[in-house]
Design a protein around this motif. Sequence first.
Motif, PDB file in Angstrom:
ATOM      1  N   VAL A 106      -5.459  -0.719   5.613  1.00  0.00           N
ATOM      2  CA  VAL A 106      -5.727   0.531   4.886  1.00  0.00           C
ATOM      3  C   VAL A 106      -6.746   0.297   3.775  1.00  0.00           C
ATOM      4  O   VAL A 106      -6.948  -0.833   3.324  1.00  0.00           O
ATOM      5  CB  VAL A 106      -4.458   1.144   4.227  1.00  0.00           C
ATOM      6  N   TYR A 110       9.784 -10.896  10.756  1.00  0.00           N
ATOM      7  CA  TYR A 110       9.216  -9.576  10.447  1.00  0.00           C
ATOM      8  C   TYR A 110       8.718  -8.947  11.751  1.00  0.00           C
ATOM      9  O   TYR A 110       7.880  -9.519  12.443  1.00  0.00           O
ATOM     10  CB  TYR A 110       8.048  -9.693   9.452  1.00  0.00           C
ATOM     11  N   ASN A 130      -3.096   1.095  12.640  1.00  0.00           N
ATOM     12  CA  ASN A 130      -4.344   0.353  12.438  1.00  0.00           C
ATOM     13  C   ASN A 130      -4.281  -1.105  12.882  1.00  0.00           C
ATOM     14  O   ASN A 130      -5.293  -1.786  12.868  1.00  0.00           O
ATOM     15  CB  ASN A 130      -4.756   0.419  10.961  1.00  0.00           C
ATOM     16  N   GLU A 141       3.938  10.457   1.385  1.00  0.00           N
ATOM     17  CA  GLU A 141       2.836   9.493   1.337  1.00  0.00           C
ATOM     18  C   GLU A 141       3.242   8.153   1.951  1.00  0.00           C
ATOM     19  O   GLU A 141       2.478   7.537   2.676  1.00  0.00           O
ATOM     20  CB  GLU A 141       2.400   9.318  -0.128  1.00  0.00           C
ATOM     21  N   ILE A 142       4.483   7.733   1.655  1.00  0.00           N
ATOM     22  CA  ILE A 142       4.976   6.465   2.206  1.00  0.00           C
ATOM     23  C   ILE A 142       4.935   6.504   3.728  1.00  0.00           C
ATOM     24  O   ILE A 142       4.453   5.591   4.388  1.00  0.00           O
ATOM     25  CB  ILE A 142       6.422   6.185   1.728  1.00  0.00           C
ATOM     26  N   ILE A 177       5.684   6.032  -6.233  1.00  0.00           N
ATOM     27  CA  ILE A 177       4.427   5.373  -5.931  1.00  0.00           C
ATOM     28  C   ILE A 177       3.398   5.312  -7.048  1.00  0.00           C
ATOM     29  O   ILE A 177       3.166   4.284  -7.616  1.00  0.00           O
ATOM     30  CB  ILE A 177       3.767   5.980  -4.679  1.00  0.00           C
ATOM     31  N   SER A 178       2.810   6.426  -7.389  1.00  0.00           N
ATOM     32  CA  SER A 178       1.680   6.278  -8.293  1.00  0.00           C
ATOM     33  C   SER A 178       1.653   7.353  -9.358  1.00  0.00           C
ATOM     34  O   SER A 178       2.239   8.421  -9.230  1.00  0.00           O
ATOM     35  CB  SER A 178       0.378   6.301  -7.510  1.00  0.00           C
ATOM     36  N   LYS A 179       0.915   7.009 -10.398  1.00  0.00           N
ATOM     37  CA  LYS A 179       0.766   7.925 -11.516  1.00  0.00           C
ATOM     38  C   LYS A 179      -0.038   9.149 -11.103  1.00  0.00           C
ATOM     39  O   LYS A 179       0.099  10.214 -11.678  1.00  0.00           O
ATOM     40  CB  LYS A 179       0.052   7.201 -12.658  1.00  0.00           C
ATOM     41  N   SER A 180      -0.871   8.997 -10.079  1.00  0.00           N
ATOM     42  CA  SER A 180      -1.759  10.085  -9.652  1.00  0.00           C
ATOM     43  C   SER A 180      -0.975  11.357  -9.342  1.00  0.00           C
ATOM     44  O   SER A 180      -1.423  12.462  -9.642  1.00  0.00           O
ATOM     45  CB  SER A 180      -2.523   9.695  -8.395  1.00  0.00           C
ATOM     46  N   ALA A 195       0.886  -1.168   0.000  1.00  0.00           N
ATOM     47  CA  ALA A 195       0.000   0.000   0.000  1.00  0.00           C
ATOM     48  C   ALA A 195       0.920   1.213   0.000  1.00  0.00           C
ATOM     49  O   ALA A 195       1.650   1.433   0.971  1.00  0.00           O
ATOM     50  CB  ALA A 195      -0.883   0.001   1.227  1.00  0.00           C
ATOM     51  N   VAL A 196       0.910   1.965  -1.078  1.00  0.00           N
ATOM     52  CA  VAL A 196       1.839   3.071  -1.286  1.00  0.00           C
ATOM     53  C   VAL A 196       3.262   2.601  -0.923  1.00  0.00           C
ATOM     54  O   VAL A 196       3.946   3.191  -0.090  1.00  0.00           O
ATOM     55  CB  VAL A 196       1.431   4.334  -0.510  1.00  0.00           C
ATOM     56  N   MET A 197       3.636   1.505  -1.540  1.00  0.00           N
ATOM     57  CA  MET A 197       4.978   0.936  -1.401  1.00  0.00           C
ATOM     58  C   MET A 197       5.290   0.365  -0.022  1.00  0.00           C
ATOM     59  O   MET A 197       6.390  -0.121   0.201  1.00  0.00           O
ATOM     60  CB  MET A 197       6.049   1.965  -1.737  1.00  0.00           C
ATOM     61  N   GLN A 198       4.360   0.470   0.894  1.00  0.00           N
ATOM     62  CA  GLN A 198       4.604  -0.074   2.227  1.00  0.00           C
ATOM     63  C   GLN A 198       4.060  -1.489   2.312  1.00  0.00           C
ATOM     64  O   GLN A 198       2.975  -1.770   1.802  1.00  0.00           O
ATOM     65  CB  GLN A 198       3.920   0.797   3.287  1.00  0.00           C
ATOM     66  N   HIS A 199       4.796  -2.343   2.999  1.00  0.00           N
ATOM     67  CA  HIS A 199       4.358  -3.725   3.145  1.00  0.00           C
ATOM     68  C   HIS A 199       3.008  -3.771   3.867  1.00  0.00           C
ATOM     69  O   HIS A 199       2.843  -3.190   4.932  1.00  0.00           O
ATOM     70  CB  HIS A 199       5.408  -4.502   3.949  1.00  0.00           C
ATOM     71  N   GLU A 200       2.033  -4.432   3.264  1.00  0.00           N
ATOM     72  CA  GLU A 200       0.715  -4.594   3.891  1.00  0.00           C
ATOM     73  C   GLU A 200       0.509  -6.046   4.299  1.00  0.00           C
ATOM     74  O   GLU A 200       0.075  -6.331   5.401  1.00  0.00           O
ATOM     75  CB  GLU A 200      -0.368  -4.192   2.880  1.00  0.00           C
ATOM     76  N   MET A 218      -8.067   2.538   0.024  1.00  0.00           N
ATOM     77  CA  MET A 218      -7.604   3.638  -0.833  1.00  0.00           C
ATOM     78  C   MET A 218      -8.737   4.156  -1.704  1.00  0.00           C
ATOM     79  O   MET A 218      -9.535   3.369  -2.224  1.00  0.00           O
ATOM     80  CB  MET A 218      -6.498   3.138  -1.769  1.00  0.00           C
ATOM     81  N   ILE A 234      -0.655   2.082   8.697  1.00  0.00           N
ATOM     82  CA  ILE A 234      -0.638   0.616   8.825  1.00  0.00           C
ATOM     83  C   ILE A 234      -0.277   0.222  10.251  1.00  0.00           C
ATOM     84  O   ILE A 234      -0.935  -0.605  10.867  1.00  0.00           O
ATOM     85  CB  ILE A 234       0.336  -0.016   7.795  1.00  0.00           C
ATOM     86  N   VAL A 293       1.294   6.393   5.067  1.00  0.00           N
ATOM     87  CA  VAL A 293       0.681   5.067   5.001  1.00  0.00           C
ATOM     88  C   VAL A 293       1.358   4.111   5.978  1.00  0.00           C
ATOM     89  O   VAL A 293       0.707   3.320   6.648  1.00  0.00           O
ATOM     90  CB  VAL A 293       0.704   4.513   3.552  1.00  0.00           C
ATOM     91  N   ASP A 326      -4.639   2.771  -7.742  1.00  0.00           N
ATOM     92  CA  ASP A 326      -3.223   2.692  -8.132  1.00  0.00           C
ATOM     93  C   ASP A 326      -2.243   2.985  -6.993  1.00  0.00           C
ATOM     94  O   ASP A 326      -1.034   2.942  -7.193  1.00  0.00           O
ATOM     95  CB  ASP A 326      -2.914   3.523  -9.387  1.00  0.00           C
TER      96      ASP A 326
END
Lengths: 132, 384
Positions: free
Chosen positions: A116, B283, B49, B38-39, B357-360, A89-94, A118, B46, B42, A122
């Motif tokens: 998460v 992990y 959450n 953004e990374i 990350i993204s094209k957005s 998720a946005v390059m973070q391990h989910e 989104m 994560i 998120v 993408d």
Amino acid sequence: MNSQTLSTQKTIKAMLIVALTLLLLSSGLVLSNAIDKKVSASFVKNEFKVITAKEAKKNPNWEKGFYKSRATGYVTSSTKHYANAELLAVMQHEAYSGRKWGTGKVTATTAYGKNVSMIVPDGYGSKIYYGF
Amino acid sequence: MEARFIMAFKAHNLYVPSFAVLLIISATLLILAFSNFEINQVSKDIENNINKSDGDFIIYDEFDSESSSLSDFFAKQDSLKIMRETYHFLITNNDFEYYEFANQNIEYQGSLNIPKELVDHEDVDLINQTSENGSLFTPLKSFQMDKRTYERSQLESKLIKKNGQSLYDSTSFIPVIMGSGYRSIFHVGSSFSGDYLGKIATYKIIGCLDEQTSISINNESFLLDNTLITPTINEQSEDDEEYLKRLYSVKCEGFIPYETEEEYYSVLSSLTMIKEQTGFLFYIPNTNSNQKHSLFGTLLLLLSFLTYVALIVLLYKLVYQRYMINKWQLLVFQALTILIAWLLSVVISKIIGIEIISKSYTIALFIIVEIVTLLFRTEEHYYE
């Protein structure tokens, strides 16, 4: 056309050349990750679902109408190997699918990421790892 | 010296190229800053959450990454020793209760006519695959669980057919409990030859579960209708090293239940200790430093954004007005700037080990450029 306009056109041409060079460079980086000889096929993708009101109520990390995603893929080899899919998720391990060992086509699928959701799909990504 | 430099700058029409370079660098920074920001957001989400007050801590390792894999670890001379030691720590630890649980497929040896629901991802390609020696096999969805997990799941009470044998007593064959989806394939007492992690053994059905039987792990329910259940497999004296490496890598995956936040962090701390003692790459979720990174990311993002907007304004004021380029040149110029910045970000991020990350964000950046340029644009400046 005056000299200034010509200069601008030259700059645009130069920029076009730089863009094409960078495009080639980045495609080279992708090709450098070519698959192992022992692997005859490898594939990974994200699958998406729109979160329903019921699901959003159950999981406080999910928002109704947003996307949830899972990573799914496979690795094919005639020798004993494993496939391990990763959801990002946005390059973070989910989530990881966990390693799946087997022969032939071995599929690996993660659970839908629970932490998460989104608004655009993408933001999610996926990877598949393998080994022997 | 300075005057000569300015003169040369003017004489060689360096305004457009120099601003193009500055704009590209600035846009590249902005894309990287967007990603970084953004990374971190998120990553923090994560971590925040995760339900830390009640659940099961799922144990897995981090051997698989872009640059390495479990195979690299297996290639080390002491890898089996490390995994044996790690497993020993897990099962003898006084700080938590380790539940051994895995979902490796058992490869049925021979031809089999089964519905797709019994294989992973309902993929029909998996049914009756041909091995190197020409024989057929099918990987059947299976769970391996230790006695502790079996008892916690209360599966004994969900058996509708059984032959009185225990899942944990046999030595001559591997006992199997089948989900209700297998009732048309096998019956209690059926035997078959199966490959588990590269070792072929005889599997015998000793019971069948009622329909809709499920188990819950980390507050997630797993329906067992289309699954086989076997006990976890232990090392035997005749086992070869390659098989044992696979076996122990699977045996070190399981879960640890916790009921309070304190217990959650205690599990993390114990696993960190085992990780340090053995070198086995568990992990462990990152529980610190996100705040610091996030602040850095925000500052970088703000700085990059301000620089970028300032450069767009300067570009317009000093270059577009001075040279009166037409609107198509302007559009191509902008599009190329963003494209180069994007590609440069991809190359830089690959080199420094992260990914864009993204094209957005690129699309968003393009829209920002358009809006900012429009704010400073008037029709009389165009030369057509």
